[in-house]
Enzyme design. Structure first.
Site, PDB file in Angstrom:
ATOM      1  N   PHE A 147       0.891  -1.260   0.071  1.00 41.98           N
ATOM      2  CA  PHE A 147       0.093   0.031   0.072  1.00 41.98           C
ATOM      3  C   PHE A 147       0.907   1.169  -0.091  1.00 41.98           C
ATOM      4  O   PHE A 147       1.669   1.544   1.083  1.00 41.98           O
ATOM      5  CB  PHE A 147      -0.745  -0.101   1.271  1.00 41.98           C
ATOM      6  CG  PHE A 147      -1.787   1.341   0.962  1.00 41.98           C
ATOM      7  CD1 PHE A 147      -3.039   1.359   0.298  1.00 41.98           C
ATOM      8  CD2 PHE A 147      -1.660   2.464   1.859  1.00 41.98           C
ATOM      9  CE1 PHE A 147      -3.924   2.338   0.098  1.00 41.98           C
ATOM     10  CE2 PHE A 147      -2.361   3.706   1.623  1.00 41.98           C
ATOM     11  CZ  PHE A 147      -3.523   3.600   0.880  1.00 41.98           C
ATOM     12  N   ASP A 232       9.480   2.988   1.695  1.00 41.73           N
ATOM     13  CA  ASP A 232       8.542   3.586   2.141  1.00 41.73           C
ATOM     14  C   ASP A 232       8.185   3.593   3.585  1.00 41.73           C
ATOM     15  O   ASP A 232       7.399   2.565   4.087  1.00 41.73           O
ATOM     16  CB  ASP A 232       7.116   3.223   1.192  1.00 41.73           C
ATOM     17  CG  ASP A 232       5.936   3.997   1.650  1.00 41.73           C
ATOM     18  OD1 ASP A 232       5.709   4.636   2.392  1.00 41.73           O
ATOM     19  OD2 ASP A 232       4.892   3.872   0.848  1.00 41.73           O
ATOM     20  N   LYS A 261       2.684  11.321   6.741  1.00 42.28           N
ATOM     21  CA  LYS A 261       1.884  11.270   7.862  1.00 42.28           C
ATOM     22  C   LYS A 261       2.503  11.944   9.270  1.00 42.28           C
ATOM     23  O   LYS A 261       2.145  13.114   9.226  1.00 42.28           O
ATOM     24  CB  LYS A 261       1.981   9.606   8.265  1.00 42.28           C
ATOM     25  CG  LYS A 261       0.840   8.980   7.068  1.00 42.28           C
ATOM     26  CD  LYS A 261       0.299   7.635   7.602  1.00 42.28           C
ATOM     27  CE  LYS A 261      -0.384   6.969   6.274  1.00 42.28           C
ATOM     28  NZ  LYS A 261      -1.579   7.642   5.970  1.00 42.28           N
TER      29      LYS A 261
END
Length: 406
Positions: A147, A232, A261
């Site tokens: 993801f 990531d 984030k």
């Protein structure tokens, strides 16, 4: 005088969203109106312990005083210049973020998906200009069940049909291999490979933690093949796993790290591509950009986030409380939990399907004052703010035990 508008109830607000918001989310039926630390409060004043923390965007809790102060201070001075001009906050942010992550340069962006897209562009540019891959033939190897976001290019290499179906034609240039499989990865790499792009821990897939040695193996394979290792760390980075970056569990240094984030402190969207000078140095004016990327408000908040991480306090808390989380989940195996995976203060919990789906368990937890979120059938994710206390964490685990054994 006009009478003040009546505050709408949670049910009324949820119904009001239906005709005017695109239905690309299926939230739990709670309407948050206030938050502080690890707690949120709905419009009726009911309090909930937040065990999701905005998918790690709220690593430092809601409204951390140091981050709020930094934002207020900057709001009174300057919020946006675009990158047409310099601003007085960006250099300091980039210097400290590069130092924190052990890298040379920073490419500031806004959202996590933007960081991934930027990383892809940089890897391809590097492949053509430095590695010598023929024009338009660069490939990037990714892992199944990944993801990395939901833009059209990113869903092109997703294996989640919900994210992909109806959004083609898809962007070529990606090879998908099983996660945690070094032999398959080695077989997929060839002279056209610009990069291997993976999550050190697969978050959306259910907090999938690879075997010891996998990240080391990825680093060795990419080094041997002369391609980039792009990690990531948008969910796994910035303290979540008990280290600043999850790759540090194996003392691995990627060529490029993607961050987002928590970098915005739960206040503004901030993301970044950090990497070596050899890689990020391929970009020249006009080849990539973002109006809001590196804006002074984002840089001020991002700098405050880096300052919190420089102390090491939050990494230590995640490691120590992560042990409490593992202990509590281990006690629940066989009592409604069929298995779990955890790293630091982050866990994917597989609930016995006979008890309920992940969604149903999340709704039961919500009714008991704990917020969590499901993924993939009967799996729920737990990722509380790193500011949560041990007492609060044990209380949440007790509530999970209650809803599983009720």
């Amino acid at each position: 005088m006009t009478a003040p508008a009546r505050t709408r109830t949670s049910d009324e607000l949820i119904r009001a969203e239906e005709p005017v918001l695109a239905h690309n989310y299926h939230p739990l039926p709670v309407v948050v109106a206030h938050a502080e630390g690890a707690w949120v409060e709905d419009v009726e004043g009911r309090r909930y312990l937040d065990m999701l923390a905005g998918y790690s965007a709220l690593n430092f809790g809601h409204r951390h005083p140091a981050l709020i102060e930094a934002a207020h201070r900057q709001l009174d001075r300057l919020t946006l210049t675009s990158r047409a001009f310099h601003n007085d906050k960006l250099a300091g942010f980039a210097e400290r973020l590069a130092r924190l992550t052990g890298q040379d340069m920073v490419l500031p962006m806004n959202t996590g998906a933007e960081a991934v897209e930027s990383g892809i562009k940089v890897a391809r540019k590097w492949a053509y200009e430095v590695k010598g891959v023929p024009a338009d033939r660069a490939t990037i190897v990714v892992a199944a069940d990944n993801f990395h976001g939901r833009t059209t290019t990113i869903v092109s290499f997703s294996t989640d049909e919900t994210a992909r179906s109806g959004f083609g034609p898809f962007t070529p240039g990606f090879r998908i291999v099983p996660y945690n499989d070094l032999a398959a990865l080695e077989a997929a790499i060839d002279g056209t490979t610009a990069a291997v792009l993976i999550e050190p821990v697969q978050g959306e897939a259910g907090v999938i933690v690879p075997e010891d040695g996998y990240l080391t193996g990825v680093r060795e394979l990419t080094r041997r093949a002369g391609c980039l290792f792009v990690a990531d760390e948008i969910q796994s980075g910035l303290g979540r796993t008990g280290r600043t970056l999850a790759v540090e569990h194996e003392n691995v240094v990627p060529d490029v790290v993607l961050l987002g984030k928590a970098l915005g402190g739960g206040i503004v969207p901030v993301s970044a591509v950090v990497g070596s000078r050899e890689v990020l140095g391929v970009l020249r004016p006009g080849e990539h950009g973002s109006t809001f990327g590196g804006n002074p408000l984002a840089a001020a908040v991002g700098t405050a986030v880096v300052e919190l991480l420089e102390t090491g306090e939050f990494q230590r808390r995640a490691a120590e409380l992560g042990a409490v989380l593992r202990e509590g989940l281990t006690d629940l195996v066989g009592r409604g939990v069929v298995g779990f995976r955890a790293r630091g203060l982050w866990a994917g919990v597989d609930v016995d399907p006979a008890i309920g789906t992940g969604r149903e368990i999340s709704e039961r937890l919500m009714r008991e004052g704990v917020l969590a979120k499901d993924t993939h059938g009967s799996t729920i994710r737990l990722a509380p703010p790193l500011t949560i206390t041990e007492t609060e964490l044990r209380s949440a685990l007790g509530t999970l035990a209650k809803v599983l054994t009720a």
